[in-house]
Design an enzyme around this catalytic site. Sequence first.
Site, PDB file in Angstrom:
ATOM      1  N   CYS A  64      -4.632  -1.744   0.005  1.00  0.00           N
ATOM      2  CA  CYS A  64      -3.361  -1.967   0.677  1.00  0.00           C
ATOM      3  C   CYS A  64      -2.089  -1.328  -0.060  1.00  0.00           C
ATOM      4  CB  CYS A  64      -2.995  -3.345   0.979  1.00  0.00           C
ATOM      5  SG  CYS A  64      -2.721  -4.204  -0.604  1.00  0.00           S
ATOM      6  N   HIS A  65      -1.120  -1.658  -0.034  1.00  0.00           N
ATOM      7  CA  HIS A  65      -0.094  -1.170  -0.778  1.00  0.00           C
ATOM      8  C   HIS A  65       0.037  -1.292  -2.234  1.00  0.00           C
ATOM      9  CE1 HIS A  65       4.552  -0.122  -1.040  1.00  0.00           C
ATOM     10  NE2 HIS A  65       3.903   0.914  -1.370  1.00  0.00           N
TER      11      HIS A  65
END
Length: 106
Positions: A64-65
Amino acid sequence: MRRMGPREIAQWLAADGEPPVLLDVREPWEFQICRIEGSVSIPMGQIPGALARLDPNREIVVICHHGIRSYQVARFLEQQGFTRTVNLDGGVAAWAHDLDPEMPVY
């Protein structure tokens, strides 16, 4: 679940043998901005309905980020019987910082 940083994942991808599945759980707009080459996009909210698309016998690196959503998804996958999950600590932000300074960031 194992946790690995960008350098460890990059070494794994460069090694001989079957590469892991790179599962990016960010939203489509985030995936369009930047991604690790070879990643498969299944947003976090769609994971429960997409379990049949994932092989529980394969190594799955969840991305993810910053590593928080991916951690949650990796834990969820473990609860569903996936025993070979890996969380990318720091997410694509760490990947860009540590390995790919040309990668767009947001």
